[in-house]
Motif scaffolding. Structure first.
Motif, short mmCIF file in Angstrom:
data_model
loop_
_atom_site.label_atom_id
_atom_site.label_comp_id
_atom_site.label_asym_id
_atom_site.label_seq_id
_atom_site.Cartn_x
_atom_site.Cartn_y
_atom_site.Cartn_z
N LEU A 167 -1.60 21.08 0.41
CA LEU A 167 -1.27 19.86 1.13
C LEU A 167 -2.44 18.89 1.22
CD1 LEU A 167 0.73 21.41 4.11
CD2 LEU A 167 1.64 20.39 2.02
N GLY A 168 -2.10 17.61 1.24
CA GLY A 168 -3.08 16.57 1.50
C GLY A 168 -4.01 16.25 0.36
N HIS A 169 -3.69 16.70 -0.84
CA HIS A 169 -4.56 16.43 -1.98
C HIS A 169 -4.07 15.18 -2.71
CE1 HIS A 169 -6.92 16.93 -5.62
NE2 HIS A 169 -7.69 17.73 -4.91
N SER A 170 -4.42 14.04 -2.14
CA SER A 170 -4.03 12.76 -2.73
C SER A 170 -5.02 11.70 -2.27
CB SER A 170 -2.61 12.38 -2.30
OG SER A 170 -2.58 12.04 -0.94
N ASP A 171 -4.76 10.48 -2.67
CA ASP A 171 -5.62 9.39 -2.23
C ASP A 171 -5.06 8.70 -0.99
OD1 ASP A 171 -3.48 8.09 -3.40
OD2 ASP A 171 -4.67 6.99 -4.87
N ASP A 172 -4.06 9.31 -0.37
CA ASP A 172 -3.46 8.75 0.83
C ASP A 172 -4.34 9.04 2.04
OD1 ASP A 172 -0.84 7.86 -0.26
OD2 ASP A 172 -0.65 9.99 -0.72
N ASN A 173 -4.48 8.06 2.91
CA ASN A 173 -5.25 8.24 4.13
C ASN A 173 -4.24 8.47 5.27
OD1 ASN A 173 -6.75 8.06 6.48
ND2 ASN A 173 -8.12 6.50 5.64
N PHE A 174 -3.96 9.72 5.55
CA PHE A 174 -2.95 10.06 6.54
C PHE A 174 -3.36 9.68 7.96
CE2 PHE A 174 -2.26 13.02 2.98
CZ PHE A 174 -1.01 12.56 2.60
N GLU A 175 -4.65 9.61 8.22
CA GLU A 175 -5.10 9.21 9.55
C GLU A 175 -4.77 7.75 9.85
OE1 GLU A 175 -9.04 10.75 8.69
OE2 GLU A 175 -8.86 12.03 10.47
N ILE A 176 -4.59 6.96 8.81
CA ILE A 176 -4.15 5.57 8.98
C ILE A 176 -2.63 5.47 8.84
CG2 ILE A 176 -4.20 3.27 7.91
CD1 ILE A 176 -7.15 3.80 7.23
N ALA A 177 -2.07 6.27 7.94
CA ALA A 177 -0.63 6.20 7.66
C ALA A 177 0.22 6.62 8.85
CB ALA A 177 -0.30 7.06 6.44
N ILE A 178 -0.15 7.69 9.52
CA ILE A 178 0.70 8.20 10.61
C ILE A 178 0.81 7.19 11.76
CG2 ILE A 178 1.07 10.07 12.28
CD1 ILE A 178 1.57 10.73 9.21
N PRO A 179 -0.28 6.57 12.23
CA PRO A 179 -0.12 5.53 13.25
C PRO A 179 0.73 4.34 12.74
CG PRO A 179 -2.39 6.27 13.20
CD PRO A 179 -1.71 6.90 12.03
N PHE A 180 0.59 4.00 11.47
CA PHE A 180 1.41 2.93 10.88
C PHE A 180 2.88 3.33 10.92
CE2 PHE A 180 3.55 1.15 7.16
CZ PHE A 180 3.39 -0.21 7.40
N TYR A 181 3.18 4.56 10.47
CA TYR A 181 4.57 5.04 10.49
C TYR A 181 5.11 5.09 11.92
CZ TYR A 181 4.21 6.56 5.58
OH TYR A 181 4.06 6.61 4.22
N THR A 182 4.27 5.52 12.85
CA THR A 182 4.67 5.58 14.26
C THR A 182 5.08 4.20 14.75
OG1 THR A 182 3.20 7.46 14.68
CG2 THR A 182 3.88 6.15 16.60
N ASN A 183 4.26 3.20 14.46
CA ASN A 183 4.58 1.83 14.88
C ASN A 183 5.88 1.33 14.25
OD1 ASN A 183 2.36 1.61 16.56
ND2 ASN A 183 1.05 0.74 14.97
N LYS A 184 6.10 1.67 13.01
CA LYS A 184 7.35 1.27 12.33
C LYS A 184 8.56 1.88 13.03
CE LYS A 184 6.18 -1.44 8.99
NZ LYS A 184 6.59 -2.84 9.06
N VAL A 185 8.45 3.14 13.43
CA VAL A 185 9.55 3.81 14.12
C VAL A 185 9.79 3.14 15.47
CG1 VAL A 185 10.34 5.97 15.18
CG2 VAL A 185 9.20 6.02 12.94
N ILE A 186 8.72 2.86 16.19
CA ILE A 186 8.84 2.22 17.51
C ILE A 186 9.46 0.84 17.37
CG2 ILE A 186 7.49 1.26 19.44
CD1 ILE A 186 5.56 3.69 19.03
N GLU A 187 9.06 0.08 16.34
CA GLU A 187 9.62 -1.25 16.12
C GLU A 187 11.10 -1.19 15.81
OE1 GLU A 187 7.29 -3.00 12.98
OE2 GLU A 187 5.47 -3.03 14.21
#
Length: 162
Positions: free
Chosen positions: A57-77
């Motif tokens: 898991l997690g072997h990519s160029d994705d920054n999950f520490e930034i992505a998860i708060p972004f996804y959270t905000n999208k869900v809340i919106e």
């Protein structure tokens, strides 16, 4: 559905991707009828059978520490059922599809991911998220079936042969 994914996102820890991933799979299983409206059944059935122990898991160029708060905000919106299903499916892919350091030979834009074909999990397929290139043994191939993240054992064999 919304409250459940927010609870999972709230528990996200970069050092505990196994638990986070398994929680996402449980979420997909819980809302399987919803996901089945927007996701290929073959892909859905394949990912709901995996757990974190069988993947890298997690072997990519994705920054999950930034992505998860972004996804959270999208869900809340406010996301539709389809948008939420797509968000979670994409997150599962990003977490579990092992990214190599090998650039795509077609677009030279993205590193290739190691995947397998749903019905032929013994065949390693390299896949580009950007241009959708698929390759087997360094040759471009057309594949009609769904691809799923390659299992840990398949990746370990591939890496040992490099």
């Amino acid at each position: 559905m919304k409250e459940d994914i927010l609870a999972i996102y709230k528990k996200f820890e970069i050092n505990n991707l196994d638990m986070f991933f398994d929680n996402l799979i449980e979420y997909v299983n819980k809302y399987y009828p919803v996901f089945s409206k927007y996701t290929s059944i073959d892909y859905l059935d394949a990912i709901t059978r995996v757990d974190s122990a069988g993947l890298i898991l997690g072997h990519s160029d994705d920054n999950f520490e930034i992505a998860i708060p972004f996804y959270t905000n999208k869900v809340i919106e406010g996301l539709s059922e389809e948008e939420l299903s797509n968000q979670v499916s994409s997150l599962i892919w990003d977490l579990s599809a092992y990214m190599t350091e090998e650039l795509c030979p077609s677009c030279n834009d993205s590193n290739l991911r190691l995947t397998t074909i749903v019905s032929k999990e013994d065949i390693l397929v390299k896949f580009c998220d950007e241009c959708l290139y698929t390759g087997i043994r360094n040759e471009h191939v057309e594949i009609e079936e769904d691809l799923v993240p390659a299992p840990k054992k398949k990746i370990e064999v591939y890496l040992s042969e490099r």
